[in-house]
Design an enzyme around this catalytic site. Structure first.
Site, PDB file in Angstrom:
ATOM      1  N   CYS A 170       0.892  -1.368   0.030  1.00  0.00           N
ATOM      2  CA  CYS A 170       0.191  -0.020   0.081  1.00  0.00           C
ATOM      3  C   CYS A 170       0.873   1.187   0.109  1.00  0.00           C
ATOM      4  O   CYS A 170       0.435   2.328  -0.061  1.00  0.00           O
ATOM      5  CB  CYS A 170      -0.839   0.127   1.003  1.00  0.00           C
ATOM      6  SG  CYS A 170      -0.082  -0.557   2.675  1.00  0.00           S
ATOM      7  N   HIS A 184      -1.713   6.451   4.327  1.00  0.00           N
ATOM      8  CA  HIS A 184      -0.258   6.756   4.361  1.00  0.00           C
ATOM      9  C   HIS A 184       0.100   7.798   3.890  1.00  0.00           C
ATOM     10  O   HIS A 184      -0.222   8.237   2.708  1.00  0.00           O
ATOM     11  CB  HIS A 184       0.345   5.362   3.711  1.00  0.00           C
ATOM     12  CG  HIS A 184      -0.055   3.954   4.204  1.00  0.00           C
ATOM     13  ND1 HIS A 184      -0.349   3.829   5.376  1.00  0.00           N
ATOM     14  CD2 HIS A 184       0.334   2.853   3.890  1.00  0.00           C
ATOM     15  CE1 HIS A 184      -0.637   2.730   5.846  1.00  0.00           C
ATOM     16  NE2 HIS A 184      -0.221   2.029   4.911  1.00  0.00           N
TER      17      HIS A 184
END
Ligand code: A2P
Length: 340
Positions: free
Chosen positions: A135, A248
């Site tokens: 990710c 993130h």
């Protein structure tokens, strides 16, 4: 290969997890042509009903006896063990597997795909398995691709700031419970991470290798080179878990082969599908996890020239790890497979 039909049977392995639930929302939002859904999770979730596209679907326990007859595509986001146990088995039964684990990503006969960057890699599926990247790799390659095409890239230095949802639903609970306990002057219980995550950060994601790199850092470097088809690209990463629930963030320093002004970099990034340039220091405009939560785009800001090296460029990116970092990327791959 998939036959053209009006609706497809999709199986989700790990349907009750953080990524699985996001996958259900995305299939609904994007009106994916579903004829039926099969949801799998552990024994404790068997019988739970989850809704998608106006229907409730019962979760089945994933066991070696489970039949996948009639399933066209399986989206697998559970654990590495589940991917190892079921990935190859499903593919052998004729199911196309889109796998979110690190198990197959670096296999030369498994494409590792971010559709905006390398959808062409889906042309051949020799093993019937497609991997989606880590990710953090996915938003990174979305930012690097237009820079690579415009000015060539010699070296990338990236530091990540990764939310707890990357570890799954239990880690989200741990951050919230620890925060509540600490604010009430109670001790924080630590179960998912080796140390307290609330009011802290951990420069450690995955396991440590012999030279001190974390497995997450190694994944970012290898996967980036594979997706960009740039075997010579130098990539070094430091991965940090931060007490953020979702999204993130990454501080990225790039050494280009040719000069590129910050404005030209912004223009190249803005032209990249799936990227949103969100960058105006005068208005204090830069992406933060709260901006990108629930959004599909990779948000990019703080684009600036770095005078400490020849042709250096700095940027900051934020992306919803459960969406583009996982569920959305997998559904986009499924869309490519059913529409080609
Ligand atoms: P369950 O919710 O029943 O435990 P997350 O990454 O958010 O922790 O989610 C992991 C997903 O993988 C969940 O859907 C979880 O199901 C599923 N899962 C974990 N272990 C197993 C297992 N042994 N068999 C089947 N599904 C599993």
């Amino acid at each position: 290969m998939l036959k053209k039909k009006s609706g497809y049977v999709i199986a989700i392995l790990g349907a009750t997890g953080a990524v699985g639930k996001e996958t259900l929302e995305i299939l609904e939002e994007r009106k994916f042509p579903l004829s039926s859904l099969r949801l799998f999770a552990s024994k404790r979730s068997a019988g739970v009903e989850l809704s998608c596209q106006g229907r409730d679907w019962k979760v089945e326990e994933l066991t070696p006896a489970a039949s996948f007859h009639g399933v066209d595509i399986a989206l697998v986001s559970a654990t590495d063990t589940i991917s190892k146990e079921y990935g190859q088995r499903l593919a052998a039964a004729g199911v196309i597997v889109i796998d979110d684990s690190g198990v197959f990503r670096m296999d030369s006969d498994v494409p590792l795909v971010v559709p905006e960057v390398n959808a062409a890699a889906l042309r051949l599926l020799p093993r019937g398995i497609v991997s989606i990247p880590n990710c953090t790799t996915t938003p990174l390659v979305m930012a690097l691709k237009p820079l690579l095409d415009t000015a060539g890239i010699k070296r990338v230095v990236v530091t990540t700031f990764q939310s707890v949802s990357g570890t799954g639903a239990a880690a989200m609970d741990e951050l919230m419970t620890q925060t509540k306990d600490l604010l009430a002057f109670r001790d924080a219980k630590t179960e998912v991470y080796p140390y307290q995550i609330a009011f802290n950060l951990l420069p450690h994601i995955g396991s440590f290798g012999d030279n001190g790199d974390c497995s997450e850092e190694v994944k970012i470097a290898r996967e980036t080179r594979k997706i960009l088809d740039a075997p010579e690209l130098l990539v070094t990463a430091t991965t940090v878990r931060v007490p953020v629930l979702r999204c993130h963030s990454e501080a990225v320093n790039v050494e280009l082969y040719r000069p590129l002004k910050a404005n030209d970099a912004r223009a190249a990034l803005a032209a990249m599908p799936g990227v949103l340039v969100y960058d105006d220091p005068n208005k204090k405009l830069y992406p933060m996890p709260l901006d990108a939560t629930g959004k599909d785009e990779v948000y990019i800001g703080r684009v600036r020239e770095d005078a400490s090296v020849a042709n250096g460029l700095n940027l900051w990116l934020v992306s919803d790890n459960l969406r583009k970092g996982a569920a959305l990327n997998a559904v986009q791959i499924a869309e490519c497979l059913v529409t080609r």
